[in-house]
Motif scaffolding. Structure first.
Motif, PDB file in Angstrom:
ATOM      1  N   VAL A  20      83.269  86.905 -54.956  1.00 23.93           N
ATOM      2  CA  VAL A  20      81.815  86.752 -54.864  1.00 23.93           C
ATOM      3  C   VAL A  20      81.300  85.986 -56.080  1.00 23.93           C
ATOM      4  CG1 VAL A  20      79.620  88.015 -54.949  1.00 23.93           C
ATOM      5  CG2 VAL A  20      81.421  88.751 -53.374  1.00 23.93           C
ATOM      6  N   ALA A  21      81.746  86.381 -57.262  1.00 21.83           N
ATOM      7  CA  ALA A  21      81.323  85.694 -58.485  1.00 21.83           C
ATOM      8  C   ALA A  21      81.768  84.234 -58.460  1.00 21.83           C
ATOM      9  CB  ALA A  21      81.892  86.402 -59.712  1.00 21.83           C
ATOM     10  N   PHE A  22      82.990  84.004 -58.005  1.00 18.33           N
ATOM     11  CA  PHE A  22      83.521  82.645 -57.971  1.00 18.33           C
ATOM     12  C   PHE A  22      82.718  81.755 -57.020  1.00 18.33           C
ATOM     13  CE2 PHE A  22      86.606  79.391 -56.578  1.00 18.33           C
ATOM     14  CZ  PHE A  22      86.849  78.809 -57.806  1.00 18.33           C
ATOM     15  N   THR A  23      82.256  82.311 -55.922  1.00 15.22           N
ATOM     16  CA  THR A  23      81.431  81.543 -54.990  1.00 15.22           C
ATOM     17  C   THR A  23      80.168  81.052 -55.694  1.00 15.22           C
ATOM     18  OG1 THR A  23      82.286  82.751 -53.094  1.00 15.22           O
ATOM     19  CG2 THR A  23      80.179  81.637 -52.785  1.00 15.22           C
ATOM     20  N   GLY A  24      79.563  81.906 -56.500  1.00 18.84           N
ATOM     21  CA  GLY A  24      78.389  81.496 -57.267  1.00 18.84           C
ATOM     22  C   GLY A  24      78.700  80.389 -58.263  1.00 18.84           C
ATOM     23  N   VAL A  25      79.872  80.472 -58.885  1.00 17.88           N
ATOM     24  CA  VAL A  25      80.288  79.441 -59.840  1.00 17.88           C
ATOM     25  C   VAL A  25      80.539  78.123 -59.106  1.00 17.88           C
ATOM     26  CG1 VAL A  25      82.134  78.769 -61.427  1.00 17.88           C
ATOM     27  CG2 VAL A  25      81.186  81.080 -61.522  1.00 17.88           C
ATOM     28  N   GLU A  26      81.214  78.194 -57.965  1.00 13.93           N
ATOM     29  CA  GLU A  26      81.445  76.974 -57.170  1.00 13.93           C
ATOM     30  C   GLU A  26      80.126  76.339 -56.746  1.00 13.93           C
ATOM     31  OE1 GLU A  26      85.564  77.069 -54.750  1.00 13.93           O
ATOM     32  OE2 GLU A  26      84.082  78.536 -54.086  1.00 13.93           O
ATOM     33  N   ASP A  27      79.164  77.170 -56.357  1.00 12.92           N
ATOM     34  CA  ASP A  27      77.849  76.654 -55.964  1.00 12.92           C
ATOM     35  C   ASP A  27      77.191  75.912 -57.122  1.00 12.92           C
ATOM     36  OD1 ASP A  27      78.250  77.784 -53.474  1.00 12.92           O
ATOM     37  OD2 ASP A  27      76.876  79.477 -53.820  1.00 12.92           O
ATOM     38  N   ALA A  28      77.335  76.425 -58.334  1.00 11.47           N
ATOM     39  CA  ALA A  28      76.751  75.772 -59.511  1.00 11.47           C
ATOM     40  C   ALA A  28      77.396  74.413 -59.759  1.00 11.47           C
ATOM     41  CB  ALA A  28      76.892  76.662 -60.737  1.00 11.47           C
ATOM     42  N   TYR A  86      90.012  80.599 -60.961  1.00 12.41           N
ATOM     43  CA  TYR A  86      89.362  79.776 -61.974  1.00 12.41           C
ATOM     44  C   TYR A  86      90.229  78.656 -62.536  1.00 12.41           C
ATOM     45  CZ  TYR A  86      85.226  82.673 -61.932  1.00 12.41           C
ATOM     46  OH  TYR A  86      84.073  83.308 -61.544  1.00 12.41           O
ATOM     47  N   ILE A  87      91.512  78.880 -62.725  1.00  9.95           N
ATOM     48  CA  ILE A  87      92.340  77.838 -63.343  1.00  9.95           C
ATOM     49  C   ILE A  87      92.380  76.566 -62.490  1.00  9.95           C
ATOM     50  CG2 ILE A  87      94.685  77.222 -64.069  1.00  9.95           C
ATOM     51  CD1 ILE A  87      94.859  79.941 -65.415  1.00  9.95           C
ATOM     52  N   PRO A  88      92.538  76.660 -61.164  1.00  9.90           N
ATOM     53  CA  PRO A  88      92.484  75.409 -60.380  1.00  9.90           C
ATOM     54  C   PRO A  88      91.133  74.682 -60.483  1.00  9.90           C
ATOM     55  CG  PRO A  88      93.536  77.139 -59.104  1.00  9.90           C
ATOM     56  CD  PRO A  88      92.958  77.798 -60.339  1.00  9.90           C
ATOM     57  N   PHE A  90      88.992  74.791 -63.126  1.00 10.17           N
ATOM     58  CA  PHE A  90      88.966  74.159 -64.443  1.00 10.17           C
ATOM     59  C   PHE A  90      89.899  72.940 -64.475  1.00 10.17           C
ATOM     60  CE2 PHE A  90      87.628  78.391 -66.401  1.00 10.17           C
ATOM     61  CZ  PHE A  90      86.348  77.963 -66.715  1.00 10.17           C
ATOM     62  N   THR A  91      91.065  73.067 -63.884  1.00 13.13           N
ATOM     63  CA  THR A  91      92.021  71.954 -63.866  1.00 13.13           C
ATOM     64  C   THR A  91      91.412  70.739 -63.180  1.00 13.13           C
ATOM     65  OG1 THR A  91      93.913  73.470 -63.873  1.00 13.13           O
ATOM     66  CG2 THR A  91      94.330  71.214 -63.127  1.00 13.13           C
ATOM     67  N   ARG A  92      90.777  70.961 -62.034  1.00 11.83           N
ATOM     68  CA  ARG A  92      90.155  69.859 -61.301  1.00 11.83           C
ATOM     69  C   ARG A  92      89.046  69.209 -62.133  1.00 11.83           C
ATOM     70  NH1 ARG A  92      87.573  72.317 -57.186  1.00 11.83           N
ATOM     71  NH2 ARG A  92      85.497  71.764 -57.917  1.00 11.83           N
ATOM     72  N   LEU A  93      88.198  70.045 -62.756  1.00 12.66           N
ATOM     73  CA  LEU A  93      87.109  69.494 -63.563  1.00 12.66           C
ATOM     74  C   LEU A  93      87.630  68.695 -64.752  1.00 12.66           C
ATOM     75  CD1 LEU A  93      84.649  72.530 -63.617  1.00 12.66           C
ATOM     76  CD2 LEU A  93      84.381  70.398 -62.345  1.00 12.66           C
ATOM     77  N   GLY A 110      97.028  72.894 -68.606  1.00 15.29           N
ATOM     78  CA  GLY A 110      97.219  73.670 -69.834  1.00 15.29           C
ATOM     79  C   GLY A 110      95.894  73.982 -70.506  1.00 15.29           C
ATOM     80  N   VAL A 111      94.985  73.013 -70.530  1.00 15.55           N
ATOM     81  CA  VAL A 111      93.667  73.239 -71.112  1.00 15.55           C
ATOM     82  C   VAL A 111      92.900  74.251 -70.258  1.00 15.55           C
ATOM     83  CG1 VAL A 111      91.456  72.189 -71.736  1.00 15.55           C
ATOM     84  CG2 VAL A 111      93.593  70.984 -72.236  1.00 15.55           C
ATOM     85  N   ALA A 112      93.005  74.129 -68.944  1.00 18.54           N
ATOM     86  CA  ALA A 112      92.351  75.083 -68.040  1.00 18.54           C
ATOM     87  C   ALA A 112      92.851  76.501 -68.311  1.00 18.54           C
ATOM     88  CB  ALA A 112      92.606  74.697 -66.587  1.00 18.54           C
TER      89      ALA A 112
END
Length: 186
Positions: A20-28, A86-88, A90-93, A110-112
Motif C-alpha cells: 500500500v505504501a509503495f503504491t503511494g510512492v509509485e504514484d508520486a 524499493y530497490i528496483p 531506485f535502480t530504475r530512477l 548498488g547505489v539503490a
C-alpha cells in the motif's frame, strides 16, 4: 484461522502495508514530471508522506517491538519484502539519471541498495529516542536522528556526483512528527 502462525499473519500484514505504501510512492513518481533528481527526491519525500498518511507514527510505535533482538528474523523478513519493492524502483530512477547525465555511478543497483540500506538502518536509531531517559535526552536523540538523515543525504549526493544537499532529507520537524507516537520511555 487463515494463517499457520502469528509470524505468518504479521508477515502478511507487513507485506500488505508495504505494498500500500509503495503504491503511494509509485504514484508520486508518476506525478513528478521533473528530471531524475526531482523523481528521486519525490520518492524519498513520498515515502515519508505515505507513512504519515497511513498511520506512520502508530506503525512506528508498533515497529519498535520488531526491533527487539528476539524479533530479528521477523524484522528481516519484513525488510526483505520492502527491499524487493524499493530497490528496483531506485535502480530504475538512478539508471535513468545516469542515462540523462544527471547522476554519475557505475552501479545503479548498488547505489539503490545503499539508499535502501541507509533508510533501514535509521529504523534502529529510533530506539535511541525511545530509550531516552528524559526530555533533554529525547531532544538529543531526535537531533542525532535528524543529523543522520542529513548525513545519508550527503552520502547519496556524493555517490551520485551531485552537489551537497541535492537529495532532500527529513527536517527536524519531520523527524519529530515521525517519532511523535513513541512513548517517552520503554
Amino acid at each position: 484461522y487463515w494463517f499457520p502462525s502469528k509470524e505468518a499473519l504479521i508477515t502478511a500484514l507487513a507485506e500488505r502495508s508495504a505494498r500500500v505504501a509503495f503504491t503511494g510512492v509509485e504514484d508520486a513518481v508518476t506525478a513528478c514530471d521533473g528530471d531524475a533528481l526531482a523523481r528521486l527526491n519525490a520518492v524519498l519525500q513520498a515515502g515519508f508522506d505515505v507513512n504519515m498518511q497511513t498511520g506512520g507514527p502508530e506503525q512506528l510505535a508498533a515497529m519498535i517491538s520488531l526491533l527487539r533482538p528476539d524479533n530479528a528474523h521477523l524484522y528481516g523478513r519484513i525488510l526483505a519484502v520492502e527491499e524487493a519493492l524499493y530497490i528496483p524502483l531506485f535502480t530504475r530512477l538512478i539508471s535513468d539519471g545516469v542515462t540523462d547525465g544527471a547522476f554519475e555511478t557505475f552501479d545503479a543497483e548498488g547505489v539503490a541498495d545503499m539508499i535502501y540500506g541507509l533508510a533501514a538502518r535509521t529504523n534502529s536509531m529510533i530506539l535511541n529516542v525511545l530509550h531516552a531517559d528524559d526530555a533533554a535526552a529525547r531532544e538529543r536523540a531526535i537531533d542525532c536522528l535528524t543529523t543522520r538523515f542529513r548525513l545519508h543525504g550527503l552520502a547519496i549526493d556524493r555517490i551520485l556526483g551531485l552537489p551537497d544537499d541535492s537529495v532532500v532529507t527529513l527536517t527536524r520537524v519531520q523527524v519529530e512528527g515521525l517519532v511523535a507516537a513513541l512513548p517517552l520511555s520503554h
